[in-house]
Design a protein around this motif. Structure first.
Motif, PDB file in Angstrom:
ATOM      1  N   ASN A 138       0.801  -1.390   0.010  1.00  0.00           N
ATOM      2  CA  ASN A 138       0.006   0.153   0.074  1.00  0.00           C
ATOM      3  C   ASN A 138       0.766   1.284  -0.064  1.00  0.00           C
ATOM      4  O   ASN A 138       1.869   1.355   0.771  1.00  0.00           O
ATOM      5  N   CYS A 139       0.395   2.279  -0.687  1.00  0.00           N
ATOM      6  CA  CYS A 139       1.552   3.402  -0.996  1.00  0.00           C
ATOM      7  C   CYS A 139       1.054   4.411   0.027  1.00  0.00           C
ATOM      8  O   CYS A 139       1.961   5.222   0.175  1.00  0.00           O
ATOM      9  N   ARG A 140       0.187   4.223   1.092  1.00  0.00           N
ATOM     10  CA  ARG A 140      -0.469   5.080   1.919  1.00  0.00           C
ATOM     11  C   ARG A 140       0.831   5.601   2.787  1.00  0.00           C
ATOM     12  O   ARG A 140       0.871   6.979   2.976  1.00  0.00           O
ATOM     13  N   SER A 141       1.755   4.787   3.273  1.00  0.00           N
ATOM     14  CA  SER A 141       2.546   5.264   4.169  1.00  0.00           C
ATOM     15  C   SER A 141       3.759   5.738   3.386  1.00  0.00           C
ATOM     16  O   SER A 141       4.635   6.811   4.015  1.00  0.00           O
ATOM     17  N   SER A 142       3.770   5.778   2.111  1.00  0.00           N
ATOM     18  CA  SER A 142       4.897   6.558   1.428  1.00  0.00           C
ATOM     19  C   SER A 142       4.536   7.790   0.956  1.00  0.00           C
ATOM     20  O   SER A 142       5.115   8.579   1.141  1.00  0.00           O
ATOM     21  N   LEU A 143       3.438   7.822   0.502  1.00  0.00           N
ATOM     22  CA  LEU A 143       3.010   9.193  -0.298  1.00  0.00           C
ATOM     23  C   LEU A 143       1.399   9.103  -0.391  1.00  0.00           C
ATOM     24  O   LEU A 143       0.913   8.202  -0.717  1.00  0.00           O
ATOM     25  N   GLU A 144       0.743  10.204   0.061  1.00  0.00           N
ATOM     26  CA  GLU A 144      -0.542  10.256   0.169  1.00  0.00           C
ATOM     27  C   GLU A 144      -1.013  11.819  -0.103  1.00  0.00           C
ATOM     28  O   GLU A 144      -0.676  12.519   0.488  1.00  0.00           O
ATOM     29  N   PRO A 164       1.571  24.098 -14.946  1.00  0.00           N
ATOM     30  CA  PRO A 164       0.571  24.012 -13.998  1.00  0.00           C
ATOM     31  C   PRO A 164      -0.362  22.593 -13.921  1.00  0.00           C
ATOM     32  O   PRO A 164      -0.858  22.287 -12.756  1.00  0.00           O
ATOM     33  N   ASP A 165      -0.217  21.957 -15.089  1.00  0.00           N
ATOM     34  CA  ASP A 165      -0.893  20.639 -14.883  1.00  0.00           C
ATOM     35  C   ASP A 165      -0.037  19.297 -14.540  1.00  0.00           C
ATOM     36  O   ASP A 165      -0.473  18.354 -14.725  1.00  0.00           O
ATOM     37  N   ALA A 166       1.408  19.618 -14.291  1.00  0.00           N
ATOM     38  CA  ALA A 166       2.013  18.436 -13.889  1.00  0.00           C
ATOM     39  C   ALA A 166       1.633  18.192 -12.448  1.00  0.00           C
ATOM     40  O   ALA A 166       1.642  18.906 -11.411  1.00  0.00           O
ATOM     41  N   GLN A 167       1.369  16.768 -12.263  1.00  0.00           N
ATOM     42  CA  GLN A 167       0.671  16.516 -11.027  1.00  0.00           C
ATOM     43  C   GLN A 167       1.202  15.284 -10.461  1.00  0.00           C
ATOM     44  O   GLN A 167       1.384  14.419 -11.387  1.00  0.00           O
ATOM     45  N   ILE A 168       1.460  15.047  -9.125  1.00  0.00           N
ATOM     46  CA  ILE A 168       1.557  13.784  -8.476  1.00  0.00           C
ATOM     47  C   ILE A 168       0.188  13.376  -7.682  1.00  0.00           C
ATOM     48  O   ILE A 168      -0.171  14.144  -7.127  1.00  0.00           O
ATOM     49  N   LYS A 169       0.021  12.372  -8.098  1.00  0.00           N
ATOM     50  CA  LYS A 169      -1.524  11.932  -7.565  1.00  0.00           C
ATOM     51  C   LYS A 169      -1.262  10.370  -6.743  1.00  0.00           C
ATOM     52  O   LYS A 169      -1.141   9.492  -7.474  1.00  0.00           O
ATOM     53  N   SER A 170      -1.626  10.398  -5.685  1.00  0.00           N
ATOM     54  CA  SER A 170      -1.729   9.110  -4.821  1.00  0.00           C
ATOM     55  C   SER A 170      -2.749   9.032  -3.924  1.00  0.00           C
ATOM     56  O   SER A 170      -2.856   9.708  -2.726  1.00  0.00           O
ATOM     57  N   CYS A 171      -3.780   8.685  -4.158  1.00  0.00           N
ATOM     58  CA  CYS A 171      -4.934   8.823  -3.385  1.00  0.00           C
ATOM     59  C   CYS A 171      -5.360   6.997  -3.255  1.00  0.00           C
ATOM     60  O   CYS A 171      -5.131   6.344  -4.102  1.00  0.00           O
ATOM     61  N   GLN A 172      -5.994   7.050  -2.050  1.00  0.00           N
ATOM     62  CA  GLN A 172      -6.424   5.669  -1.629  1.00  0.00           C
ATOM     63  C   GLN A 172      -8.004   5.646  -2.190  1.00  0.00           C
ATOM     64  O   GLN A 172      -8.730   6.561  -1.653  1.00  0.00           O
ATOM     65  N   THR A 173      -8.244   4.442  -2.684  1.00  0.00           N
ATOM     66  CA  THR A 173      -9.661   4.282  -3.138  1.00  0.00           C
ATOM     67  C   THR A 173     -10.470   3.550  -1.794  1.00  0.00           C
ATOM     68  O   THR A 173     -10.174   2.308  -1.467  1.00  0.00           O
ATOM     69  N   THR A 181      -5.609  -0.700  -6.756  1.00  0.00           N
ATOM     70  CA  THR A 181      -5.220   0.851  -7.033  1.00  0.00           C
ATOM     71  C   THR A 181      -4.601   1.627  -5.881  1.00  0.00           C
ATOM     72  O   THR A 181      -4.126   2.588  -6.061  1.00  0.00           O
ATOM     73  N   ASN A 182      -4.640   0.808  -4.691  1.00  0.00           N
ATOM     74  CA  ASN A 182      -4.055   1.599  -3.627  1.00  0.00           C
ATOM     75  C   ASN A 182      -2.391   1.223  -3.524  1.00  0.00           C
ATOM     76  O   ASN A 182      -1.899   1.797  -2.565  1.00  0.00           O
ATOM     77  N   GLU A 204       3.061   5.612 -14.198  1.00  0.00           N
ATOM     78  CA  GLU A 204       2.623   4.734 -12.946  1.00  0.00           C
ATOM     79  C   GLU A 204       3.726   4.086 -12.324  1.00  0.00           C
ATOM     80  O   GLU A 204       4.322   3.293 -12.881  1.00  0.00           O
ATOM     81  N   PHE A 205       3.767   4.269 -11.012  1.00  0.00           N
ATOM     82  CA  PHE A 205       4.649   3.517 -10.277  1.00  0.00           C
ATOM     83  C   PHE A 205       3.931   2.681  -9.157  1.00  0.00           C
ATOM     84  O   PHE A 205       2.849   3.258  -8.783  1.00  0.00           O
ATOM     85  N   SER A 206       4.360   1.662  -8.985  1.00  0.00           N
ATOM     86  CA  SER A 206       3.909   0.805  -7.886  1.00  0.00           C
ATOM     87  C   SER A 206       4.570   1.044  -6.670  1.00  0.00           C
ATOM     88  O   SER A 206       5.946   0.860  -6.780  1.00  0.00           O
ATOM     89  N   CYS A 207       4.352   0.876  -5.296  1.00  0.00           N
ATOM     90  CA  CYS A 207       5.086   1.007  -4.402  1.00  0.00           C
ATOM     91  C   CYS A 207       5.632  -0.216  -3.647  1.00  0.00           C
ATOM     92  O   CYS A 207       4.949  -1.123  -3.619  1.00  0.00           O
ATOM     93  N   LEU A 208       6.930  -0.079  -3.532  1.00  0.00           N
ATOM     94  CA  LEU A 208       7.904  -1.190  -2.887  1.00  0.00           C
ATOM     95  C   LEU A 208       7.810  -1.041  -1.279  1.00  0.00           C
ATOM     96  O   LEU A 208       8.522  -1.993  -0.777  1.00  0.00           O
ATOM     97  N   GLY A 209       7.609  -0.073  -0.885  1.00  0.00           N
ATOM     98  CA  GLY A 209       7.633  -0.074   0.757  1.00  0.00           C
ATOM     99  C   GLY A 209       8.395   1.079   0.979  1.00  0.00           C
ATOM    100  O   GLY A 209       8.869   2.036   0.234  1.00  0.00           O
ATOM    101  N   HIS A 210       8.453   1.618   2.258  1.00  0.00           N
ATOM    102  CA  HIS A 210       9.307   2.629   2.782  1.00  0.00           C
ATOM    103  C   HIS A 210       9.952   2.458   4.075  1.00  0.00           C
ATOM    104  O   HIS A 210       9.553   1.537   4.637  1.00  0.00           O
TER     105      HIS A 210
END
Ligand SMILES: *[C@@H]1O[C@H](CO)[C@@H](O)[C@H](O)[C@H]1NC(C)=O
Ligand SMILES: *[C@@H]1O[C@H](CO)[C@@H](O)[C@H](O)[C@H]1NC(C)=O
Ligand SMILES: *[C@@H]1O[C@H](CO)[C@@H](O)[C@H](O)[C@H]1NC(C)=O
Ligand SMILES: *[C@@H]1O[C@H](CO)[C@@H](O)[C@H](O)[C@H]1NC(C)=O
Ligand SMILES: *[C@@H]1O[C@H](CO)[C@@H](O)[C@H](O)[C@H]1NC(C)=O
Ligand SMILES: *[C@@H]1O[C@H](CO)[C@@H](O)[C@H](O)[C@H]1NC(C)=O
Ligand SMILES: *[C@@H]1O[C@H](CO)[C@@H](O)[C@H](O)[C@H]1NC(C)=O
Ligand SMILES: *[C@@H]1O[C@H](CO)[C@@H](O)[C@H](O)[C@H]1NC(C)=O
Length: 614
Positions: A138-144, A164-173, A181-182, A204-210
């Motif tokens: 889960n990405c939550r603890s890395s970036l949210e 202005p449109d460059a975005q980092i988006k990490s949201c939990q569904t 998706t999380n 798109e990145f998948s999280c490997l832990g923090h």
């Protein structure tokens, strides 16, 4: 005798060594390390296989030392020399490594960790190993959250690309069954005019832990669309004290990230403000205030007429905030919009509240949904339908004591994991007792103050009488003193919440209570602020969440002035105050040592009256 003592000390000592500090074994490489790993070493892509006994290009393991199951130092035999390799487990998908060159040892030396690793330089830069068979986390603890960003890459272009449109988006569904998706987040890059090396595209990145190294918060990611291994893995760095920048590596190496500012790639981030949700209804006025959530005592809950704000501190210097906004209300159900982190999509949750009583709010929370239709979100189906369930509770942060549902003077016997014991209030020392004749020692539970709001417990109470048969209360300081702050009946059980400012374990305690007879009451105290579903009046051990069970029997004596009272909590809304007022002056008059003066004064008084009548 001495040898037995010796042996047992030795045994204890070796158990201590085995469990606390390190494990010596011939060498079985632990399961966390066994995998195929990818790394970038000396400019070359490297694949390392580790199985139970061997490591590619290092040889056969001959000795291993483990530190807290996190760091493993191993000696490998490679034809006729030895490698020392230290592997640090960062996450299930990431290891870091330091090592020595292959060393020769003398023919009479043992190839132990101590010997071979003597030359291991702890300050050499770490090599990062990424698992080839990664398990997304889960990405939550890395970036949210959602951020607009400007970025710099010293190796690809000069200056900062700010679009202005460059975005980092990490949201939990929320409420997604399949959490895939999380486990991913997106970075949307935009081309900056006039800057070659910038591009348009979504990665798109998948999280490997923090993991943390002091204040540096590292997290590792894998680009999901990239098949070239050296382009696939990346390392990111955040700093707890700096929420303005994120650093990233441009190679599969974490050691290039020393500080956020000096990272090869640097993102300057701006949180995207959450859309404003207008409240559409009002919570009952008496909900407003500061509360604690018994399911999570470390969280602060602040409620006003329209919002519930829950702040939780997962570790020092960080917090997580969830805001609920009242949207629509019918009967006891309130649909609330839930906003978690700035920028992420809001969702809707249904609360089912019991009207507030005492210092308690009881509620149930449904499953979170994306739609905002009251009938869907608040349909009774959304509440988890377990066979046995109970309302969750919020408790007032500064509770006002209420009249206890159990009052009077009782003696008790107890049974439990954490029994009441004799102590000096606020400390744990036993009070010294002078030689004194006690007719009987009992354990005393009394709620005898005028308003019957405080429970006082004396574990060892010396019942003694003076020569006139009056009780003398010598050790009248209670061992425990707690205020009643709420009670109710639910699932045929009566619950009581007490508050003890001095309780080091939990200020709030839940109890289950029941009247067993005309003058007998059974109670069971929980370990913490909530009662386990399994807890019953006779529960006394941790398996049912209880600390101690007491069996109480009323024993009011003639002079105690402590009427018995019992309320099973079936109507906690009725305000029952204690209207029996006991005038304290008469109480102290009889109790005090003034008895002998009375003897003198009464005849005198009669004399005066007689004199006046004359
Ligand atoms: C470990 O791998 C080596 C070489 O690939 C192999 O010879 C050895 O049998 C393996 N050991 C175990 C315990 O699987
Ligand atoms: C593991 O090793 C690292 C680097 O050598 C060190 O900073 C850390 O304190 C060690 N952790 C434990 C639990 O020994
Ligand atoms: C990332 O963006 C792609 C394409 O825009 C989209 O299909 C995917 O669902 C997004 N992933 C996440 C985790 O937002
Ligand atoms: C309740 O709190 C929220 C968030 O702090 C605030 O925006 C709102 O104005 C408050 N509402 C009332 C009625 O005080
Ligand atoms: C709080 O308000 C509700 C209705 O608004 C009422 O039923 C309940 O008794 C009140 N509780 C207290 C403790 O005043
Ligand atoms: C309370 O005291 C009475 C009289 O001393 C005794 O008979 C009874 O067993 C005690 N009850 C409990 C629950 O300790
Ligand atoms: C009551 O307790 C005191 C102190 O713990 C002890 O000295 C005394 O013997 C006890 N009395 C009886 C009757 O058990
Ligand atoms: C805990 O209490 C229950 C019921 O009172 C009992 O059945 C169980 O054996 C106890 N467990 C332990 C570990 O003492």
């Amino acid at each position: 005798m001495a040898s037995i003592l010796h042996k047992s000390i030795y045994l204890l000592f070796s158990i201590f060594i085995c469990t606390i500090s390190s494990i010596y074994a011939d060498c079985t490489i632990p399961v966390v390390l066994r995998n195929t790993w990818f790394s970038f070493e000396n400019g070359k892509q490297t694949i390392t296989d580790i199985n139970a006994s061997e490591m590619t290009a290092r040889g056969v393991c001959v000795n291993i030392k483990a530190d807290y199951h996190v760091n493993y130092t191993m000696v490998f035999r490679y034809t006729n020399c030895y490698y020392c390799v230290k592997l640090i487990v960062r996450t299930v998908n990431v290891l870091e490594k330091i090592e020595t060159p292959c060393v020769d040892i003398g023919p009479d030396e043992e190839p132990t960790v101590e010997r071979v690793c003597k030359g291991l330089n702890p300050d050499q830069s770490l090599t990062t190993l990424f698992s080839e068979n990664s398990v997304p986390v889960n990405c939550r603890s890395s970036l949210e959250g959602v951020w607009q960003f400007a970025y710099q890459n010293r190796f690809r272009f000069t200056g900062e690309c700010n679009h202005p449109d460059a975005q980092i988006k990490s949201c939990q569904t929320a409420g997604t069954q399949f959490l895939i998706t999380n486990q991913k987040f997106n970075i949307t890059y935009r081309k900056c005019p006039g800057m070659s090396g910038t591009f348009d595209g979504v990665v798109e990145f998948s999280c490997l832990g923090h993991w943390f190294v002091d204040k540096n918060h590292f997290f590792a990611v894998a680009n999901t669309k990239e098949s070239r291994k050296d382009e696939r893995y990346r390392c990111f760095l955040k700093n707890r004290d700096d929420d303005l920048y994120i650093g990233a590596s441009i190679t599969p190496q974490c050691n290039t990230l020393k500080t956020v500012e000096k990272s090869p790639e640097r993102y300057r981030i701006n949180p995207v403000k959450a859309e404003v949700v207008e409240p559409g209804c009002r919570l009952p006025q008496n909900f407003s205030g500061n509360w604690i959530n018994t399911a999570n005592i470390d969280a602060d809950v602040v409620i006003n007429e329209t919002h519930i704000i829950e702040t939780y501190y997962p570790d020092e210097g960080r917090f997580r905030r969830t805001i609920y906004v009242c949207r629509e209300q019918r009967d006891t159900r309130v649909m609330m919009a839930r906003l978690t982190v700035d920028g992420c999509q809001k969702d809707y949750v249904c609360f089912d509240f019991v009207p507030q009583h005492h210092n308690v709010i009881r509620y149930r929370k449904g499953l979170a949904m994306i739609q905002s239709n009251f009938h869907t979100v608040c349909s009774w189906v959304q509440f988890k339908n377990q066979v046995r369930w109970r309302y969750d509770i919020f408790l007032k942060k500064d509770p006002t004591p209420i009249r206890c549902p159990v009052a009077g003077k009782f003696n008790f016997t107890q049974r439990g994991d954490v029994k009441f014991e004799t102590r000096i209030l606020g400390g744990v020392t036993l009070s010294p007792r002078p030689n004194l004749y006690c007719k009987l020692n009992i354990s005393d539970f009394s709620v005898c103050d005028v308003d019957q709001k405080t429970i006082q417990i004396k574990e060892n109470y010396c019942l003694s009488v003076d020569y006139l048969g009056r009780p003398v209360d010598i050790y009248s300081d209670p061992d425990y003193k707690m205020n009643c702050i709420g009670y109710w009946k639910e699932n045929l059980k009566s619950y009581l919440i007490t508050y003890d400012e001095l309780d080091p374990f939990s200020k709030y305690r839940c109890w289950v209570y029941q009247r067993a007879d005309l003058n007998r009451v059974l109670m069971s105290q929980a370990l913490g602020p909530y009662c386990d579903l399994k807890q019953d009046v006779t529960s006394w051990n941790y398996t049912e969440g209880a600390a101690v069970a007491v069996e109480m029997e009323e024993y009011e004596r003639e002079r105690d002035q402590c009427p018995m009272h019992f309320d099973d909590g079936s109507d906690p809304w009725s305000t029952k105050e204690n209207y029996i007022k006991v005038f304290s002056f008469s109480y102290s008059f009889w109790r005090g040592n003034s008895a002998s003066t009375i003897h003198v004064f009464i005849p005198l008084y009669i004399l005066v009256v007689v004199y006046l009548l004359k």
